[in-house]
Write an enzyme that holds these catalytic residues in place. Structure first.
Site, PDB file in Angstrom:
ATOM      1  N   GLU B 156       7.564  15.525 -54.985  1.00 37.77           N
ATOM      2  CA  GLU B 156       8.845  15.631 -54.279  1.00 37.77           C
ATOM      3  C   GLU B 156       9.361  14.244 -53.971  1.00 37.77           C
ATOM      4  OE1 GLU B 156       8.349  17.789 -50.635  1.00 37.77           O
ATOM      5  OE2 GLU B 156       7.070  16.258 -49.731  1.00 37.77           O
ATOM      6  N   ASN B 158      11.249  12.271 -50.888  1.00 40.71           N
ATOM      7  CA  ASN B 158      11.608  12.384 -49.470  1.00 40.71           C
ATOM      8  C   ASN B 158      12.731  11.422 -49.124  1.00 40.71           C
ATOM      9  OD1 ASN B 158       9.204  14.105 -48.442  1.00 40.71           O
ATOM     10  ND2 ASN B 158       8.261  12.476 -49.646  1.00 40.71           N
ATOM     11  N   SER B 163       6.894   9.534 -43.830  1.00 44.55           N
ATOM     12  CA  SER B 163       5.917   9.077 -42.831  1.00 44.55           C
ATOM     13  C   SER B 163       4.741   8.340 -43.468  1.00 44.55           C
ATOM     14  CB  SER B 163       5.418  10.268 -42.023  1.00 44.55           C
ATOM     15  OG  SER B 163       4.902  11.243 -42.885  1.00 44.55           O
TER      16      SER B 163
END
Lengths: 515, 515
Positions: B156, B158, B163
């Protein structure tokens, strides 16, 4: 009535301000290793069997006020103290006479001396000694008719396992961070302090340079192994991060490898070559031997560390080795309270034996009167002071040996003395209580706040590397000597003892004020 | 049978070696802030009401193996990904058409779009957007008849609240420290790895420079206040140290002040001037206003953060402000799974709209096939794959929105789809499972060791600052674009989800190997 020494301080906090400070202290401290392992009373082994948890070290929310002149006094006199104590440690005859006075009174001191004598008879193989010292003081205020004297008085001089160098560097960084980020409100009267009010303790870097100086002075390997430093430690050790900061700095700034060796495992994990070279093998890598240049004792300073004959064998084993000891047995003995007492007994002749002439007035200035409790004239006078309930109010009774937790304060003294055989009295010394100026602060411990009057103790670190006496240099020779940062320890003014790791007091830094 | 991709690894540990590593990891991590607050299942609020305890972040004992070519592939393609996603975020029409397909299916996406539309109608006051991105990959091994392809496939991308930049920098330093100090035994076969095998993640420094770039590009204060950055956060936040490391770096390396603002308190603590300047007042210092240059969202990325209308009002409030958003709503939407799906659907025409021609083959190389579950031809074909128990073995079903914890894996997919209304199917996408090469490691969590097969996910951080379209530059303009360090997250190969903070997986670093 005289005006108070210190300005009104610290600023008042409302709940929101307190909570903001607490959150910031909790997060900053863990992010930067200003931490300790939790006490078992807080977190039991059942909850955390592998000991993975840590908590913010007990700290003050604000840096405590400290007279700028006293801070400078403590820093500037440190090299004189280093010289003094290294000279004492090199004067075996004189130390022997001090120990003689404690035979039959203090078994620990006597045993230490025996270890030294055994090694002396074999012949010492290492002429260098490293001292990582810490001289502890309180501010003493003497009110005179038309003036006031404010100066440092020495509480004790630590020649072994001087702790909190690691955390002291961190706590001054924390307080400077809080100030810089506006976490502290201004005082209501408009006065404020600035980052330059909070001196940064350089203890981590400076003590580490001391270990490196010894490591380097040791010279090349005698056994063709890689060289290392040993941190001799207690196990378990709640104050492990304080020590680890020095170990990490050794590696990161100097490329010097250090290992933690629990005192109880000395005989298993080290070995002496025929030429007394100390070899170390870590149990995790049993095929690799290291040659130890320096043994840094963070254990072995108190009788509690010697539970059996094994620990005494271990101490002897290390003392006879070629490794540089930080400290040697003689240096350890030089830090006993008895030495401090004979130096600080009014009209003592001893200081002149060790100190440079120029240093003597400055050293004397920092002595608080100390009395023996033996049967000398001074001792007999001291006994009558100690047994007088009113006079005892201004006194503290201390055992002659290292390690906190056994002091007897003020009015408890007469009763305590009456409760032990008179023959044991000379194992203690009597000191005038130092009367520091009152101030308030807030201590954070396990996330709880303790507010109120506090008492601060300044510790100034010192590094000293010296060579023992030789034919050419009968008094030996100091090779390195520097002041090495500071620690402020702060406790509530109702508690008697100030040891932070023991659960009393907090690490702190100085907010310097002109008084 | 083909030879295994990776050499035998990690080296075997006996109990002493394990214990040595564990002690060193526990101490180093707390001394350096590689830490998290403990889960309430480990330490309840009753035990530690003020939340002062911390624990070692879940980490692997060894850095996991990672093909050097894949690591270089991920790093070198990051600026292309930054360009791609910033271009998508600037193409409102196209994003609008994507959102249209989710109306009635994904309320969260629809609501985000509404917020954007509201602000658009008022007129945006800030043309700059900051992306602190993280592109997540796994190594995919494709065995061919006479050869083998090893490459990265994207899991994916982000665009919000990426984070673990803070902890990733720390864990590579930890693994390098353990290697340097000889805490790792050599492999039995004699092979070993060196510090240069473990790349140091520079995420703390590099992500922080991204925030500084936005802060600087914002320009001078519009309100004559001091400038600051806001970290928008969840409360409580167990992963607070990860975020704090960026905040401390901002202050220490750049002198830039940041405040943590809980998402629920946005409307209380911030205020919009008439010109949409965002002003912030910390509750601890209510007489001081700051002008916010940049809002860095570490909250607000998931529907769980929007419990009431208040949070939506807060998001709108921030979006309409003059502060630079990291990210804007459009950028947030650009990271939805639907976008990833339409880009990665085989034969998709969309990539050409956004990517530079030269970037396209490299980007396509990292796409794993993704299928829609709508009623398009591709979608209908994908549905039959998903409902076929055997074929589903190689698939994963993901919701289109951000935030982990809701993926459905392999044979569970048919049953899951049958259990929800068919009208909800298009709210998910279907991906081919990436098949990483098997390897073993040990994860430490709360001091307990979990040994066995692991799966690693490489995250590459990217910083991108851009200007939205103007009359002169209808496609907008990228002002800053760089690769910003890496994260390796590692989980047991039996668990489905890889979020470290959620209690699955561990932070890790790469041990690069040539395959």
């Amino acid at each position: 009535m005289k005006s108070p020494i210190f300005p009104k301080y610290p600023p008042a906090l409302d709940d929101t301000q307190t909570s903001y400070l607490l959150t910031n202290i909790k997060d900053w401290s863990i992010a930067h290793g200003l931490a300790v392992r939790p006490q078992s009373a807080f977190i039991s082994a059942t909850v955390d069997p592998s000991g993975v948890l840590a908590t913010t070290a007990p700290v003050t929310i604000f840096p405590s006020l400290f007279p700028r002149s006293c801070f400078e006094q403590g820093r500037s006199i440190q090299t004189a103290y280093n010289r003094l104590y290294s000279a004492i440690a090199r004067d075996e005859d004189w130390l022997g006479s001090i120990v003689q006075e404690l035979v039959g009174i203090d078994d620990f001191i006597t045993k230490l001396w025996e270890v030294h004598m055994t090694v002396k008879q074999e012949g010492y193989t290492q002429s260098l000694t490293l001292g990582l010292f810490r001289s502890d003081y309180m501010v003493h205020v003497e009110e005179l008719e038309n003036s006031r004297n404010v100066g440092l008085k020495q509480v004790e001089f630590n020649t072994i396992a001087s702790s909190f160098g690691g955390l002291s560097s961190k706590v001054s960084t924390l307080h400077r961070y809080l100030l810089r980020t506006g976490a502290y409100p201004a005082n209501k009267d408009g006065s404020s302090f600035t980052e330059s009010s909070i001196p940064q303790s350089q203890a981590i870097a400076s003590l580490t340079r001391g270990l490196v100086a010894a490591h380097t002075a040791y010279g090349p390997s005698k056994s063709d192994k890689n060289l290392c430093i040993i941190f001799l430690v207690q196990e378990p050790e709640r104050n492990v991060f304080d020590q680890r900061h020095l170990e990490y700095e050794l590696l990161e700034a100097h490329g010097v490898r250090a290992f933690r060796l629990p005192f109880a495992r000395v005989l298993e994990e080290t070995h002496l070559n025929d030429d007394k070279t100390l070899l170390y093998t870590s149990p995790h890598a049993s095929d690799i031997q290291w040659e130890v240049t320096t043994v840094y004792l963070r254990a072995g300073y108190s009788p509690d560390d010697y539970l059996s004959g094994t620990e005494w064998d271990a101490r002897l084993h290390l003392e006879r080795s070629r490794a540089i000891k930080c400290p040697s047995i003689l240096t350890h003995l030089a830090g006993c309270k008895k030495v401090q007492q004979v130096l600080a007994t009014p009209h003592s002749p001893h200081l002149e034996r060790f100190a440079l002439k120029d240093d003597i007035p400055r050293l004397l200035d920092t002595f608080a009167p100390i009395y023996p409790l033996d049967k000398s004239q001074a001792g007999l006078e001291a006994r009558s002071l100690a047994l007088n309930t009113e006079r005892a109010q201004r006194l503290v009774l201390k055992p002659q040996r290292e390690g906190g937790g056994n002091n007897v304060y003020r009015k408890a003294i007469p009763e305590f003395l009456k409760g032990i055989p008179e023959s044991h009295w000379p194992a203690h010394i009597l000191m005038e209580m130092i009367e520091p100026p009152p101030q308030d602060n807030i201590i954070i411990r396990n996330g709880e706040l303790q507010r109120g009057g506090v008492i601060c103790e300044l510790g100034v670190y010192g590094v000293c590397l010296w060579e023992s006496s030789t034919d050419e240099e009968p008094k030996g020779r100091v090779l390195e000597n520097w002041e090495a940062g500071y620690l402020l320890r702060t406790k509530g003014d109702q508690s008697g003892e100030g040891g932070v790791a023991a659960g009393f007091g907090a690490v702190d830094s100085c907010c310097l004020v002109d008084v």
